[in-house]
Enzyme design. Sequence first.
Site, PDB file in Angstrom:
ATOM      1  N   ASP A 152     -10.660   2.356   7.131  1.00 21.55           N
ATOM      2  CA  ASP A 152     -10.370   3.487   6.994  1.00 21.55           C
ATOM      3  C   ASP A 152     -11.059   4.530   7.123  1.00 21.55           C
ATOM      4  OD1 ASP A 152      -8.509   2.335   5.013  1.00 21.55           O
ATOM      5  OD2 ASP A 152     -10.038   2.166   3.290  1.00 21.55           O
TER       6      ASP A 152
ATOM      7  N   HIS B 271      -4.429   6.966   0.016  1.00 20.54           N
ATOM      8  CA  HIS B 271      -3.567   5.664   0.153  1.00 20.54           C
ATOM      9  C   HIS B 271      -4.211   4.504  -0.975  1.00 20.54           C
ATOM     10  CE1 HIS B 271      -7.194   4.410   2.553  1.00 20.54           C
ATOM     11  NE2 HIS B 271      -6.996   3.249   2.308  1.00 20.54           N
TER      12      HIS B 271
ATOM     13  N   GLU C 295       0.848  -1.147  -0.062  1.00 19.89           N
ATOM     14  CA  GLU C 295      -0.092   0.032  -0.003  1.00 19.89           C
ATOM     15  C   GLU C 295       0.741   1.496  -0.060  1.00 19.89           C
ATOM     16  OE1 GLU C 295      -3.050   0.599   3.111  1.00 19.89           O
ATOM     17  OE2 GLU C 295      -3.757  -1.566   2.736  1.00 19.89           O
TER      18      GLU C 295
ATOM     19  N   HIS D 132      -5.185   0.750  -2.803  1.00 21.68           N
ATOM     20  CA  HIS D 132      -5.932  -0.407  -2.474  1.00 21.68           C
ATOM     21  C   HIS D 132      -5.511  -1.346  -3.338  1.00 21.68           C
ATOM     22  CE1 HIS D 132      -9.637   0.606   0.142  1.00 21.68           C
ATOM     23  NE2 HIS D 132      -8.391   0.759   0.686  1.00 21.68           N
TER      24      HIS D 132
HETATM   25 ZN   LIG Z   1      -8.027   1.340   2.628  1.00 20.52          ZN
END
Ligand SMILES: [Zn+2]
Length: 126
Positions: free
Chosen positions: A89, A76, A26, A78
């Site tokens: 999240d 961010h 990530e 995925h």
């Molecule tokens: Zn996430």
Amino acid sequence: MDKELFVERAVVDSILSYAQMLHPRESILLLRGTVDKHKLLINDTQLPPFATHGKSFSAFPLHSLPIDFSVMGVAHSHPSGALRPSATDLNKFYGRIMIITAYPYQSESNLAVFDRQGSPLKYKII
Ligand SMILES: [Zn+2]
């Protein structure tokens, strides 16, 4: 959100290319910008000060970020390809908006902006 939301093209490009670079880990970037009564503009990204590559967003210590009023949120990735926030999240929501980019991170169709409730927000790329 009661404001128009604008994201600079360079910001979209950085989020996508950074996610490609770190895949299958990530990626996490802070979103910087400006806000006034009518609009929120995201015009810069920044590596979190204590970033450890490969640490997932859910494990990221956002609570220890310094207070910086130019940080408007966090982007961010995925790697799973899911273009929506997880429950974690939303629990970790920091700032005003959250950007998620999902694999394969090719274009803005692989990117979405969410509010604190996890609802998608309309935005314009400028
Ligand atoms: Zn996430």
